[in-house]
Design an enzyme around this catalytic site. Structure first.
Site, PDB file in Angstrom:
ATOM      1  N   PRO A 126       2.979   4.593  12.027  1.00  0.00           N
ATOM      2  CG  PRO A 126       1.283   3.103  12.606  1.00  0.00           C
ATOM      3  CD  PRO A 126       2.543   3.703  13.130  1.00  0.00           C
ATOM      4  CD  GLU A 141      -2.245   2.151  21.283  1.00  0.00           C
ATOM      5  OE1 GLU A 141      -2.599   3.086  20.532  1.00  0.00           O
ATOM      6  OE2 GLU A 141      -2.598   0.971  21.114  1.00  0.00           O
ATOM      7  NE  ARG A 146      17.334  -3.826  -4.293  1.00  0.00           N
ATOM      8  CZ  ARG A 146      17.126  -3.173  -5.431  1.00  0.00           C
ATOM      9  NH1 ARG A 146      16.793  -1.897  -5.410  1.00  0.00           N
ATOM     10  NH2 ARG A 146      17.242  -3.773  -6.586  1.00  0.00           N
ATOM     11  CG  ASP A 150      15.383  -1.331  -8.888  1.00  0.00           C
ATOM     12  OD1 ASP A 150      15.364  -2.379  -9.554  1.00  0.00           O
ATOM     13  OD2 ASP A 150      16.167  -1.125  -7.946  1.00  0.00           O
TER      14      ASP A 150
END
Length: 285
Positions: free
Chosen positions: A112, A139, A181, A196
């Protein structure tokens, strides 16, 4: 492309055997190896975590198993090898033979606290020959692991968004699908990626608009007539208009990336109708 994944939950990656990525693996386009981090532990409990220095809740993944895992997958280079930054090795009196060592990997650590993962990253990673993914838990991984790894390979710490997951496995699955992909031969129609959302080029800061298929009328809802017209220019314009409208509605901050000269008169009219400022206010300078 070769991909190595280090995790304490190898079974998490069973989805890589199905759908497009499964076909790519069976065709030899994608070479994926999943490794159990606990294979590099040496105690009876196969411990991979410990309490954090400085106190606080949670546990931190220990550096020793990670260091051994990376040493096994990516053996340290011999003395005199250039660093990942491209700095030349120290000069010697004897010219060295050209290196026959294959290119090393890029280590990707989902966290994060990393920078956002984007479609541009997926395109860049798809051009790499070898990626190693480190799936953290608790963590996170002791920060020294990334620091040491940077002395011998490129390391990217990336995030899927402003939220926290239980571990890096889900993030790695997402990234591998986004990257895989884009590899040549994986998609049936390679041109489909050009339209896309976020694709490099005309769609780089836009969301793809609505899509339709047969039948032409479903539950009294018809397909837009322009899509049945066969007029390729009109269809392209409609798709551009719808992409602008959807982006203004769902992700207006993306439109701020456009310079005024990137928008033609029709673009501006569409955005005004959508309630987005286009005459200097709110647009890139």
């Amino acid at each position: 492309m070769k991909i190595d994944i280090v995790t304490i939950f190898p079974e998490y990656f069973a989805p890589l055997d199905i759908s497009l990525l499964g076909k790519a693996r069976r065709a030899g386009l994608l070479d994926v190896h999943v490794h159990d981090l606990r294979a590099w532990t040496h105690d009876r409990h196969r411990t991979v975590d410990d309490t954090p220095y400085g106190g606080g809740p949670g546990m931190v993944m220990k550096p020793d198993p990670w260091g051994e895992a990376l040493d096994t997958l990516v053996p340290p280079p011999p003395p005199g090898t250039p660093s990942p930054s491209g700095a030349p090795p120290p000069t010697s009196a004897t010219p060295e033979e050209p290196s026959t060592t294959p290119p090393g990997p890029r280590l990707i650590i989902p966290t994060p606290s990393g920078r956002p993962f984007t479609q541009a990253d997926a395109v860049r990673y798809a051009a790499e020959p070898w990626l190693v993914f480190a799936c953290g838990r608790y963590e996170g991984i002791d920060s020294r692991v990334a620091e040491e790894a940077r002395t011998r390979m490129p390391v990217d710490e990336v995030s899927l968004g402003d939220f926290v997951l239980a571990g890096g496995e889900v993030a790695v699955l997402v990234m591998i699908e986004a990257i895989g992909r884009l590899l040549p031969g994986v998609l049936g129609n390679a041109d489909s990626v050009a339209d896309d959302s976020f694709a490099p080029g005309a769609m780089e800061s836009l969301l793809e608009g609505p899509v339709y298929t047969k039948p032409p009328v479903w539950r009294d809802r018809p397909v837009p007539e322009v899509l049945l017209s066969g007029h390729h220019g009109a269809i392209a314009r409609w798709r551009r208009d719808e992409a602008l409208r959807r982006t203004a509605r769902h992700r207006p901050e993306l439109l701020g990336r456009f310079a005024p000269e990137d928008l033609d008169r029709r673009d501006r009219d569409v955005l005004r109708e959508a309630g987005f400022p286009v005459d200097g206010e709110g647009m890139a300078d």
